[in-house]
Design a protein around this motif. Structure first.
Motif, PDB file in Angstrom:
ATOM      1  N   MET A  68       0.852  -1.176   0.000  1.00 28.04           N
ATOM      2  CA  MET A  68       0.000   0.000   0.000  1.00 28.04           C
ATOM      3  C   MET A  68       0.893   1.233   0.000  1.00 28.04           C
ATOM      4  SD  MET A  68      -2.850  -0.927   2.817  1.00 28.04           S
ATOM      5  CE  MET A  68      -2.806  -2.605   3.398  1.00 28.04           C
ATOM      6  N   ASN A  69       0.720   2.120  -0.944  1.00 28.09           N
ATOM      7  CA  ASN A  69       1.548   3.310  -1.040  1.00 28.09           C
ATOM      8  C   ASN A  69       0.674   4.520  -1.282  1.00 28.09           C
ATOM      9  OD1 ASN A  69       3.765   4.951  -1.226  1.00 28.09           O
ATOM     10  ND2 ASN A  69       4.814   3.704  -2.743  1.00 28.09           N
ATOM     11  N   LEU A  70       0.887   5.608  -0.552  1.00 28.29           N
ATOM     12  CA  LEU A  70       0.051   6.796  -0.657  1.00 28.29           C
ATOM     13  C   LEU A  70       0.754   8.016  -1.228  1.00 28.29           C
ATOM     14  CD1 LEU A  70      -1.873   6.679   2.753  1.00 28.29           C
ATOM     15  CD2 LEU A  70      -2.624   5.834   0.538  1.00 28.29           C
ATOM     16  N   SER A  71       2.064   7.991  -1.400  1.00 26.93           N
ATOM     17  CA  SER A  71       2.775   9.201  -1.799  1.00 26.93           C
ATOM     18  C   SER A  71       3.893   8.871  -2.764  1.00 26.93           C
ATOM     19  CB  SER A  71       3.349   9.889  -0.558  1.00 26.93           C
ATOM     20  OG  SER A  71       4.118  11.008  -0.916  1.00 26.93           O
ATOM     21  N   GLY A  72       4.271   9.838  -3.582  1.00 28.67           N
ATOM     22  CA  GLY A  72       5.320   9.621  -4.557  1.00 28.67           C
ATOM     23  C   GLY A  72       6.541  10.486  -4.328  1.00 28.67           C
ATOM     24  N   GLY A  73       6.820  10.914  -3.109  1.00 25.81           N
ATOM     25  CA  GLY A  73       7.969  11.762  -2.805  1.00 25.81           C
ATOM     26  C   GLY A  73       9.282  11.071  -3.106  1.00 25.81           C
ATOM     27  N   THR A  74      10.394  11.838  -3.069  1.00 21.39           N
ATOM     28  CA  THR A  74      11.694  11.278  -3.425  1.00 21.39           C
ATOM     29  C   THR A  74      12.470  10.764  -2.215  1.00 21.39           C
ATOM     30  OG1 THR A  74      12.685  13.474  -3.335  1.00 21.39           O
ATOM     31  CG2 THR A  74      11.905  12.699  -5.476  1.00 21.39           C
ATOM     32  N   GLU A  75      12.359  11.426  -1.069  1.00 23.04           N
ATOM     33  CA  GLU A  75      13.052  10.946   0.129  1.00 23.04           C
ATOM     34  C   GLU A  75      12.085  10.175   1.005  1.00 23.04           C
ATOM     35  OE1 GLU A  75      16.144  13.171   2.446  1.00 23.04           O
ATOM     36  OE2 GLU A  75      14.518  13.180   3.912  1.00 23.04           O
ATOM     37  N   ARG A  76      12.535   9.054   1.504  1.00 26.24           N
ATOM     38  CA  ARG A  76      11.705   8.211   2.364  1.00 26.24           C
ATOM     39  C   ARG A  76      12.449   7.900   3.650  1.00 26.24           C
ATOM     40  NH1 ARG A  76       6.841   7.846  -0.170  1.00 26.24           N
ATOM     41  NH2 ARG A  76       7.095   7.240  -2.318  1.00 26.24           N
ATOM     42  N   VAL A  77      11.715   7.921   4.730  1.00 25.72           N
ATOM     43  CA  VAL A  77      12.228   7.403   5.983  1.00 25.72           C
ATOM     44  C   VAL A  77      11.584   6.034   6.138  1.00 25.72           C
ATOM     45  CG1 VAL A  77      12.278   7.672   8.482  1.00 25.72           C
ATOM     46  CG2 VAL A  77      12.571   9.667   7.000  1.00 25.72           C
ATOM     47  N   LYS A  78      12.426   5.031   6.235  1.00 25.36           N
ATOM     48  CA  LYS A  78      11.934   3.657   6.334  1.00 25.36           C
ATOM     49  C   LYS A  78      12.059   3.189   7.780  1.00 25.36           C
ATOM     50  CE  LYS A  78      12.804   2.877   1.533  1.00 25.36           C
ATOM     51  NZ  LYS A  78      13.342   2.031   0.488  1.00 25.36           N
ATOM     52  N   HIS A  79      11.003   2.541   8.227  1.00 23.25           N
ATOM     53  CA  HIS A  79      10.890   2.052   9.608  1.00 23.25           C
ATOM     54  C   HIS A  79      10.561   0.572   9.512  1.00 23.25           C
ATOM     55  CE1 HIS A  79       9.668   1.951  13.828  1.00 23.25           C
ATOM     56  NE2 HIS A  79       8.457   1.577  13.491  1.00 23.25           N
ATOM     57  N   ILE A  80      11.495  -0.258   9.948  1.00 26.58           N
ATOM     58  CA  ILE A  80      11.334  -1.701   9.854  1.00 26.58           C
ATOM     59  C   ILE A  80      11.431  -2.282  11.261  1.00 26.58           C
ATOM     60  CG2 ILE A  80      12.268  -3.844   8.913  1.00 26.58           C
ATOM     61  CD1 ILE A  80      13.427  -2.057   6.624  1.00 26.58           C
ATOM     62  N   VAL A  81      10.410  -3.043  11.633  1.00 29.42           N
ATOM     63  CA  VAL A  81      10.375  -3.673  12.946  1.00 29.42           C
ATOM     64  C   VAL A  81      10.058  -5.151  12.749  1.00 29.42           C
ATOM     65  CG1 VAL A  81       9.374  -3.641  15.253  1.00 29.42           C
ATOM     66  CG2 VAL A  81       9.479  -1.525  13.932  1.00 29.42           C
ATOM     67  N   MET A  82      10.832  -6.012  13.403  1.00 24.31           N
ATOM     68  CA  MET A  82      10.599  -7.454  13.345  1.00 24.31           C
ATOM     69  C   MET A  82      10.312  -7.969  14.745  1.00 24.31           C
ATOM     70  SD  MET A  82      13.571  -8.575  10.649  1.00 24.31           S
ATOM     71  CE  MET A  82      14.868  -7.839  11.628  1.00 24.31           C
ATOM     72  N   TRP A  83       9.356  -8.886  14.823  1.00 25.41           N
ATOM     73  CA  TRP A  83       8.979  -9.452  16.118  1.00 25.41           C
ATOM     74  C   TRP A  83       8.937 -10.968  16.059  1.00 25.41           C
ATOM     75  CZ3 TRP A  83       5.516  -5.677  14.046  1.00 25.41           C
ATOM     76  CH2 TRP A  83       5.531  -4.449  14.705  1.00 25.41           C
ATOM     77  N   ASN A  84       9.148 -11.562  17.210  1.00 26.05           N
ATOM     78  CA  ASN A  84       8.726 -12.929  17.473  1.00 26.05           C
ATOM     79  C   ASN A  84       7.458 -12.807  18.305  1.00 26.05           C
ATOM     80  OD1 ASN A  84      10.698 -14.383  16.093  1.00 26.05           O
ATOM     81  ND2 ASN A  84      12.130 -14.113  17.772  1.00 26.05           N
ATOM     82  N   LEU A  85       6.547 -13.733  18.080  1.00 24.00           N
ATOM     83  CA  LEU A  85       5.232 -13.661  18.705  1.00 24.00           C
ATOM     84  C   LEU A  85       4.984 -14.855  19.598  1.00 24.00           C
ATOM     85  CD1 LEU A  85       3.217 -12.638  15.503  1.00 24.00           C
ATOM     86  CD2 LEU A  85       4.307 -11.142  17.188  1.00 24.00           C
TER      87      LEU A  85
END
Length: 108
Positions: A1-18
Motif C-alpha cells: 500500500m503506497n500513498l505518496s510519490g515523494g523522493t526521500e523516504r524514511v523507512k521504519h522496519i520492525v521485526m517481532w517474534n510472537l
C-alpha cells in the motif's frame, strides 16, 4: 500500500517474534498483529506505506513477522511513535510480541 510519490523516504522496519506454543496460537498472534497495524495506513499523518510480512522460512533465527513502513520525514516517524492510534495498537498487542528488532533509515 503506497500513498505518496515523494523522493526521500524514511523507512521504519520492525521485526517481532510472537507468542504461541502451537501453530494455531502463533497464527492467532500473527492475525492480531497484522490486522491492527494495517488499520493505521491512512490514519497516521506522513505515513506513506505500510505492509506486514509473515515469515515462511521457519529457520530458527528468523523473526515471525515484520512491519515495513515509510514516512515522509523523520518528524513524521517521530510523530507516529506518539500518535494515539499507534499507542492504541501497541497497548492492544501487549504480551503478543515477545522479541523486537528495529531499524530506521533514510532512503532516496
Amino acid at each position: 500500500m503506497n500513498l505518496s510519490g515523494g523522493t526521500e523516504r524514511v523507512k521504519h522496519i520492525v521485526m517481532w517474534n510472537l507468542v504461541g506454543s502451537s501453530e494455531e496460537e502463533k497464527a492467532a498472534s500473527v492475525t492480531a498483529v497484522k490486522s491492527r497495524f494495517e488499520r493505521l495506513l491512512g490514519v497516521i499523518p506522513g505515513m506513506t506505506h505500510l505492509e506486514i510480512g509473515v515469515d515462511f522460512s521457519r529457520v530458527n533465527y528468523a523473526c515471525d513477522i515484520v512491519l515495513y513502513s515509510e514516512f515522509e520525514s523523520r518528524e513524521a516517524l517521530a510523530a507516529y511513535a506518539t500518535h494515539p492510534a499507534h499507542l492504541k495498537v501497541r497497548d492492544e498487542l501487549e504480551g503478543v510480541r515477545i522479541a523486537r528488532h528495529q531499524v530506521d533509515y533514510v532512503s532516496r
